[in-house]
Each structure stands twice: as structure tokens, then as C-alpha cells.
Design an enzyme around this catalytic site. Structure first.
Site, PDB file in Angstrom:
ATOM      1  N   GLY A   1       7.378  -8.987  14.294  1.00 52.16           N
ATOM      2  CA  GLY A   1       7.135 -10.088  15.230  1.00 52.16           C
ATOM      3  C   GLY A   1       6.221  -9.697  16.376  1.00 52.16           C
ATOM      4  N   GLY A   2       5.256  -8.855  16.106  1.00 52.10           N
ATOM      5  CA  GLY A   2       4.413  -8.312  17.167  1.00 52.10           C
ATOM      6  C   GLY A   2       3.240  -9.166  17.581  1.00 52.10           C
TER       7      GLY A   2
ATOM      8  CG  ASP B   1      10.087 -14.786   6.259  1.00 54.30           C
ATOM      9  OD1 ASP B   1      10.831 -14.066   6.948  1.00 54.30           O
ATOM     10  OD2 ASP B   1      10.354 -15.966   5.978  1.00 54.30           O
TER      11      ASP B   1
ATOM     12  CB  SER C   1      20.670  -9.967  22.803  1.00 54.76           C
ATOM     13  OG  SER C   1      20.973 -10.923  23.791  1.00 54.76           O
TER      14      SER C   1
ATOM     15  CE1 TYR D   1      19.220 -13.371  18.919  1.00 53.16           C
ATOM     16  CE2 TYR D   1      20.620 -13.808  20.822  1.00 53.16           C
ATOM     17  CZ  TYR D   1      19.490 -13.219  20.265  1.00 53.16           C
ATOM     18  OH  TYR D   1      18.646 -12.481  21.068  1.00 53.16           O
TER      19      TYR D   1
END
Length: 256
Positions: free
Chosen positions: A19-20, A68, A147, A160
């Protein structure tokens, strides 16, 4: 981007980021390029404009590999392509995630599987792909983005938060697996970083004020705060850190 520190050992390092090309991932790509690293990243959407911008800024373009990360075959193939271009991966940053809000009473098994595929499964299989080369060289750094949301017990996105708890546990297990071969595995747990996506989708004046009230430091986090922490974990400045979950959240949660 303003650089807060220079980590000289990152110059020339082969870096792979999931995801850069967007969000915090784009800032990570920018940050590693500014250190002189060779960066490859995977993303679903076309990132040609971003690649051109990075080349103008740094004089060298990152390698964009479209795909993906939930397609494990494509994920592994993209890592091989990155290694063909830049040499064996020295630093893996698993950053891509989807913090889509969802109603737990209405979440379907397929939706659960889809969310866990991007938020946990891909982290394991990316590490699996880079680990043999790191083991052979006796060094490497894997950084998994977690997170603080699961540490806070946040509601609104249980798949998540479950995945992020899993990322921290996975990080600790992989650190034990890879440590004897000189490979470090750490997690980075940011707080609420005010990216444009967050501002557009979920940040309200009331929510921002309430969250800031929880922080010890009364300043909202920005992507640079996460970039600096990632560079530290990638660098030999943290050479004896492994199996850790480093929190960067302005002082909302405590660890230890």
C-alpha cells in the site's frame, strides 16, 4: 516532506511496502526514498502520477507493482519482482489495511474473511516471502502496522480490531522464529493519524476534540510522525529491538 532524522544505514537498502502509493503508505515511500533507499511497493490502483512525483522530488522513481495483497500468489510474485529490480528485500513494511466501519450484527462470513485477508493474512504471507532471503543474509527488518484501536477496545469495526490484535501476536511469534537468524520483527501501532481519508470519512469536530482530550500530547498526529517511527524500526538504530509493539499515539494508551 520535512525530514526529522537521517538514518545513514538505510541508504541503498531494498525496501518493500504494501500500500505504498496512497495514504500513510505514500508518505512511507517518500520517507524511505529521502533516506536513499530503493523502494518497491504494491497497490491496487494505478500509481503512475505518484511515481512521477517521487521521481521529480528525489531523482529516482520507486518501483510500482500493481496488485491486490489479498491475492497471495500476486503478493509473492510482486516481492520476487521487487527483488529482481532492487536485490533481496532488506526491509518489509506491511502497511496496507482497511479500517472500514461495520456493524458486527450484520457482518457476513464473507465480509469477515475479506477484512481479515487484507488486515492480517497478507501480513503473514508477505513475511513468509521475504524471510528466506533475510535468513540467508542473517539480517533484515520486518515492520507490521498494527493500531491502538484494539488496545482501546474501540467499537465500530471489530474485524479490524481483531486483526490488529492478531498482528501484534503474529509479530511476537515471528520475532521468536526469525531472531536466531538475525532478523527483527516489530509492530508499529499508530494512534489516530489525520490523513485526508480520515478527515473525509470519519473525523468530526466532536470526535477530534474527544480524542485529543485522551492524548497526553495535545497535538494531532500527522503522517510524518509514523514515517519517523518506521524509519527508526527499519534502521540499525533499533538493532536490539524485536518482538515489540511500538505505540505512537500522543499518549492515549500505555504499554508495559
Amino acid at each position: 516532506m520535512t525530514r526529522h532524522a537521517t538514518f545513514h544505514d538505510l541508504k541503498g537498502a531494498s525496501v518493500y511496502i504494501t500500500g505504498g502509493g496512497s495514504g500513510i503508505g505514500a508518505d512511507l515511500t517518500d520517507g524511505f526514498l529521502a533516506q536513499g533507499a530503493k523502494v518497491a511497493f504494491i497497490g491496487r490502483s494505478d500509481a503512475s502520477a505518484f511515481v512521477a512525483e517521487m521521481e521529480r522530488r528525489h531523482g529516482v522513481a520507486p518501483l510500482f507493482l500493481q496488485g491486490d495483497i489479498t491475492d497471495t500468489d500476486r503478493l509473492h510474485a510482486s516481492i520476487r519482482e521487487a527483488e529482481e529490480a532492487h536485490g533481496p528485500v532488506d526491509i518489509l513494511v506491511s502497511n496496507a489495511a482497511n479500517d472500514k466501519r461495520h456493524d458486527w450484527l450484520k457482518l457476513s462470513p464473507q465480509e469477515w474473511d475479506d477484512l481479515l485477508a487484507i488486515n492480517l493474512k497478507a501480513y503473514f504471507f508477505a513475511a513468509q516471502a521475504v524471510a528466506p532471503g533475510m535468513i540467508a543474509r542473517g539480517q533484515g527488518s520486518i515492520i507490521n502496522f498494527s493500531s491502538v484501536s484494539y488496545m482501546m477496545g474501540n467499537a465500530g469495526y471489530p474485524a479490524y480490531t481483531a486483526a490488529n490484535g492478531g498482528i501484534t501476536a503474529l509479530t511476537r511469534s515471528l520475532a521468536r522464529e526469525l531472531g536466531p537468524n538475525g532478523v527483527r520483527v516489530n509492530a508499529l501501532a499508530p494512534g489516530w493519524v489525520l490523513t485526508q481519508k480520515q478527515l473525509d470519512k470519519w473525523a468530526t469536530p466532536e470526535g477530534l476534540a474527544a480524542h485529543l482530550d485522551r492524548q497526553c500530547l495535545k497535538t494531532h498526529l500527522v503522517p510524518q510522525d509514523v514515517v519517523d517511527a518506521t524509519l527508526f524500526l527499519a534502521s540499525n538504530a533499533s538493532r536490539m529491538m524485536t518482538g515489540q509493539c511500538m505505540v505512537v499515539d500522543g499518549g492515549v494508551v500505555t504499554t508495559g
